[in-house]
Structures are given as C-alpha cells and as structure tokens.
Design a protein around this motif. Structure first.
Motif, PDB file in Angstrom:
ATOM      1  N   ALA A   8      -1.624  -7.191  -5.334  1.00 27.40           N
ATOM      2  CA  ALA A   8      -2.552  -7.785  -6.286  1.00 27.40           C
ATOM      3  C   ALA A   8      -3.394  -8.861  -5.622  1.00 27.40           C
ATOM      4  O   ALA A   8      -2.971  -9.497  -4.651  1.00 27.40           O
ATOM      5  CB  ALA A   8      -1.772  -8.377  -7.459  1.00 27.40           C
ATOM      6  N   LYS A   9      -4.600  -9.072  -6.147  1.00 27.69           N
ATOM      7  CA  LYS A   9      -5.501 -10.054  -5.580  1.00 27.69           C
ATOM      8  C   LYS A   9      -4.850 -11.427  -5.559  1.00 27.69           C
ATOM      9  O   LYS A   9      -4.326 -11.906  -6.562  1.00 27.69           O
ATOM     10  CB  LYS A   9      -6.797 -10.096  -6.391  1.00 27.69           C
ATOM     11  CG  LYS A   9      -7.867 -10.989  -5.791  1.00 27.69           C
ATOM     12  CD  LYS A   9      -9.159 -10.897  -6.582  1.00 27.69           C
ATOM     13  CE  LYS A   9     -10.241 -11.763  -5.959  1.00 27.69           C
ATOM     14  NZ  LYS A   9     -11.519 -11.672  -6.723  1.00 27.69           N
ATOM     15  N   GLY A  10      -4.871 -12.051  -4.396  1.00 29.99           N
ATOM     16  CA  GLY A  10      -4.254 -13.355  -4.215  1.00 29.99           C
ATOM     17  C   GLY A  10      -2.801 -13.301  -3.820  1.00 29.99           C
ATOM     18  O   GLY A  10      -2.219 -14.329  -3.455  1.00 29.99           O
ATOM     19  N   SER A  11      -2.199 -12.124  -3.876  1.00 28.47           N
ATOM     20  CA  SER A  11      -0.776 -11.978  -3.525  1.00 28.47           C
ATOM     21  C   SER A  11      -0.559 -10.860  -2.507  1.00 28.47           C
ATOM     22  O   SER A  11       0.524 -10.267  -2.449  1.00 28.47           O
ATOM     23  CB  SER A  11       0.046 -11.691  -4.795  1.00 28.47           C
ATOM     24  OG  SER A  11      -0.105 -12.727  -5.735  1.00 28.47           O
ATOM     25  N   GLU A  12      -1.579 -10.567  -1.731  1.00 26.53           N
ATOM     26  CA  GLU A  12      -1.482  -9.458  -0.777  1.00 26.53           C
ATOM     27  C   GLU A  12      -0.447  -9.742   0.319  1.00 26.53           C
ATOM     28  O   GLU A  12      -0.230 -10.893   0.694  1.00 26.53           O
ATOM     29  CB  GLU A  12      -2.846  -9.189  -0.130  1.00 26.53           C
ATOM     30  CG  GLU A  12      -3.923  -8.748  -1.098  1.00 26.53           C
ATOM     31  CD  GLU A  12      -4.780  -9.872  -1.621  1.00 26.53           C
ATOM     32  OE1 GLU A  12      -5.894  -9.598  -2.099  1.00 26.53           O
ATOM     33  OE2 GLU A  12      -4.309 -11.047  -1.560  1.00 26.53           O
ATOM     34  N   LYS A  13       0.136  -8.681   0.819  1.00 22.56           N
ATOM     35  CA  LYS A  13       1.034  -8.747   1.960  1.00 22.56           C
ATOM     36  C   LYS A  13       0.410  -7.996   3.143  1.00 22.56           C
ATOM     37  O   LYS A  13      -0.326  -7.025   2.933  1.00 22.56           O
ATOM     38  CB  LYS A  13       2.387  -8.117   1.628  1.00 22.56           C
ATOM     39  CG  LYS A  13       3.222  -8.884   0.625  1.00 22.56           C
ATOM     40  CD  LYS A  13       4.568  -8.197   0.429  1.00 22.56           C
ATOM     41  CE  LYS A  13       5.452  -8.977  -0.521  1.00 22.56           C
ATOM     42  NZ  LYS A  13       6.781  -8.313  -0.684  1.00 22.56           N
ATOM     43  N   PRO A  14       0.709  -8.425   4.367  1.00 22.44           N
ATOM     44  CA  PRO A  14       0.203  -7.687   5.524  1.00 22.44           C
ATOM     45  C   PRO A  14       1.012  -6.421   5.758  1.00 22.44           C
ATOM     46  O   PRO A  14       2.236  -6.396   5.546  1.00 22.44           O
ATOM     47  CB  PRO A  14       0.390  -8.680   6.678  1.00 22.44           C
ATOM     48  CG  PRO A  14       1.558  -9.523   6.252  1.00 22.44           C
ATOM     49  CD  PRO A  14       1.462  -9.630   4.753  1.00 22.44           C
ATOM     50  N   GLY A  15       0.325  -5.377   6.182  1.00 22.02           N
ATOM     51  CA  GLY A  15       1.007  -4.122   6.424  1.00 22.02           C
ATOM     52  C   GLY A  15       0.418  -3.363   7.594  1.00 22.02           C
ATOM     53  O   GLY A  15      -0.623  -3.737   8.151  1.00 22.02           O
ATOM     54  N   LEU A  16       1.103  -2.314   7.970  1.00 22.60           N
ATOM     55  CA  LEU A  16       0.702  -1.436   9.071  1.00 22.60           C
ATOM     56  C   LEU A  16       0.769  -0.008   8.562  1.00 22.60           C
ATOM     57  O   LEU A  16       1.734   0.371   7.883  1.00 22.60           O
ATOM     58  CB  LEU A  16       1.634  -1.660  10.265  1.00 22.60           C
ATOM     59  CG  LEU A  16       1.421  -0.850  11.543  1.00 22.60           C
ATOM     60  CD1 LEU A  16       1.917  -1.653  12.755  1.00 22.60           C
ATOM     61  CD2 LEU A  16       2.181   0.491  11.497  1.00 22.60           C
ATOM     62  N   LEU A  17      -0.243   0.774   8.877  1.00 21.81           N
ATOM     63  CA  LEU A  17      -0.245   2.190   8.513  1.00 21.81           C
ATOM     64  C   LEU A  17       0.320   2.975   9.684  1.00 21.81           C
ATOM     65  O   LEU A  17      -0.253   2.971  10.781  1.00 21.81           O
ATOM     66  CB  LEU A  17      -1.667   2.644   8.193  1.00 21.81           C
ATOM     67  CG  LEU A  17      -1.811   3.988   7.489  1.00 21.81           C
ATOM     68  CD1 LEU A  17      -1.331   3.894   6.047  1.00 21.81           C
ATOM     69  CD2 LEU A  17      -3.255   4.473   7.540  1.00 21.81           C
ATOM     70  N   ASP A  18       1.471   3.646   9.480  1.00 21.27           N
ATOM     71  CA  ASP A  18       2.085   4.362  10.599  1.00 21.27           C
ATOM     72  C   ASP A  18       1.429   5.721  10.800  1.00 21.27           C
ATOM     73  O   ASP A  18       0.496   6.112  10.076  1.00 21.27           O
ATOM     74  CB  ASP A  18       3.598   4.463  10.428  1.00 21.27           C
ATOM     75  CG  ASP A  18       4.038   5.397   9.301  1.00 21.27           C
ATOM     76  OD1 ASP A  18       3.222   6.213   8.814  1.00 21.27           O
ATOM     77  OD2 ASP A  18       5.220   5.330   8.905  1.00 21.27           O
TER      78      ASP A  18
END
Length: 281
Positions: A8-18
């Motif tokens: 959600a906007k303001g609560s994003e988490k960092p991620g990686l696309l495998d």
C-alpha cells in the motif's frame, strides 16, 4: 536483477523479482530502495543474496514506485529526432535539462490525476536512468560506470502550464502523480545497450508511441557526461531521457488526457506500466 517495491502507498516493502517471476521480500536485508540504497555498492550486496533464501510473496498487491524517493528528478527535453520534428522544434544542439519536482513520484500503475484547471495533460513514455555512483566531470567513456540501472518513466506533462505560462518547464511537469516510475529498477548489467530498447505507449488500447532509443539525439552516455559538467549526480537520482514522437501535443488535431483514459507504457526488458487518468477531487 529486477528490484521493486510492493504494498500500500506509504507502506511499501523492497523486493526482488526472481527468475521465475516470483516477488521475494528484501526487507530483512535492506531498509528501502532509494539514495545510497541503490548505489552500485549496495546493489552488489543485494546481488550476493541467494533469492531462494528470501521469503516468497504470494500476493504482492500494488506495485509502488521502484524508488522510495529521489534526490533529483531530472529530464531531457526534445531528445528524439522525430519528436522534435512533430513539435516543430529544431533539434537541440545541447541537451535541454529541466526538473520534475520529486513530489510527483508515484507507482507505475497508480491513477494519474488530471489537475484542477488542466486542459492539456499529456503522456510521454521514457527510458529512465538511475544513478548509482557520484558523477562529476566524467567522460562519455566512463559515464555508464555511474549508472545503477534503468526503469520506465511516464513524464506526464501539462502543456499549457509548460509552454503558455512563461518561465521554466518545471511547473508543467510536477503535479502529483505526474511521475510514474517502475515497475522495476533493472540493474545495468541486464541492459547492455541502452540505445537499443524498444518503447511504446498505448492510449485506450491504441498504440500512439512506438519507437526505440536509437532515435535519441543524445545517448545515455552523452547525457550523463554532459550533466556532470554542471552538477554532481548522486546515487538515486533519476534522469528521464526524453520521449519519442506520438505525444498528444504533436497530434493534429491535438489530443490530451481526459478522465477515464487509460495508458499502457512499455520499455523493452524494463516492464510495463498501466495507468488510468482520473479527475482531481
């Protein structure tokens, strides 16, 4: 690598696309993707992580801007030969530089808000360059060594505010949601030649921009080197490198965004954005 931010906007988490297209949660290793967090050194630390050891995200939901924030949001104007021609402008002899305010940054699939009083809100698919190492007085030969990666940018523009209201272009480029960025930050090793990328934009399903980065008047190497003569570029800075022909301003008759219109933007290897134009509340 393909890095992204989800939630959600303001609560994003960092991620990686495998490699299988699964989103993996990076929040146990990095705070977020911005500034020094996307420096070339920081990206190498992420690269050393085995994606299989990261938690899989079954339902990532909303994809946010691939950068949490940007120190600077730079743009290059009239940088495609055919676009310069459609606007009736002479091809520039040096890169035209301007800024979007950083507050326009938004997710790749977020709604684009047509501002109050706008009559000429326009679309612009662009190749975005993310700086990964400080660059000041770098040569063209060295320039790409300072690039962390690339992303899709929609340089949304209000043409009346940009052109007809005097002053600099910034005020026509900076309304909230005028800077969709992402879905991914694709690291530079996956883009061996930034001057060989197809890019396109569909408006309501109809292709209106369809070109490739070989039509750029100034290459990414030239842009980074040129800009570094006048300023120090910093990790996390974004440079939108210009748009090809097919913008609404260049159509005859001209065509601008109206609430309900949809845009789909793609840059080869960098993913696709999908936005809906909505009226301001």
């Amino acid at each position: 690598m393909k890095l992204l931010r989800y939630g959600a906007k303001g609560s994003e988490k960092p991620g990686l696309l495998d490699e299988d297209g699964t989103v993996r949660d990076l929040s146990g290793h990095v705070t977020d993707l911005a500034g020094d967090g996307v420096s070339i050194e920081a990206l190498e630390r992420i690269r050393a992580i085995d994606p299989a050891t990261l938690p899989a995200v079954a339902e990532p939901g909303r994809i946010g801007a691939c950068l949490a924030s940007v120190p600077n949001f730079f743009c290059i104007g009239l940088n495609y030969a055919k676009h310069a021609a459609e606007t009736g402008a002479e091809p520039p002899k040096e890169p035209i530089l301007f800024n979007k305010t950083t507050s326009c940054l938004c997710g790749p699939d977020d709604d684009v808000i047509v501002p109050h009083g706008s009559e000429k809100t326009d679309w612009e698919v662009e190749l975005g360059v993310v700086i990964g190492r400080p660059a000041f007085h770098v040569s063209e030969e060295e320039a790409l060594d300072h690039v962390a990666g690339y992303c899709v940018v929609n340089d949304v523009s209000e043409r009346a505010w940009q052109i007809e209201r005097g002053g600099q272009w910034t005020k026509g480029k900076s309304a909230p949601t005028f800077g969709p960025v992402g879905p991914w930050l694709v690291t530079a090793d996956e883009v061996p030649d930034p001057q060989a990328l197809a890019l396109s934009l569909k408006l309501n399903g109809e292709t209106v921009q369809d070109s490739d980065t070989s039509d750029m008047i100034f290459t990414v190497r030239q842009i980074v080197s040129y800009m570094s003569r006048f300023m120090e570029l910093r990790p996390g800075d974004v440079i939108a490198t210009g748009t090809p022909s097919g913008v609404g301003m260049g159509m005859r008759p001209q065509r601008f965004l109206r609430p309900g219109d949809t845009m789909e933007l793609t840059v080869q290897g960098l993913g696709t954005q999908r936005q809906r134009a909505v009226a301001a509340d």
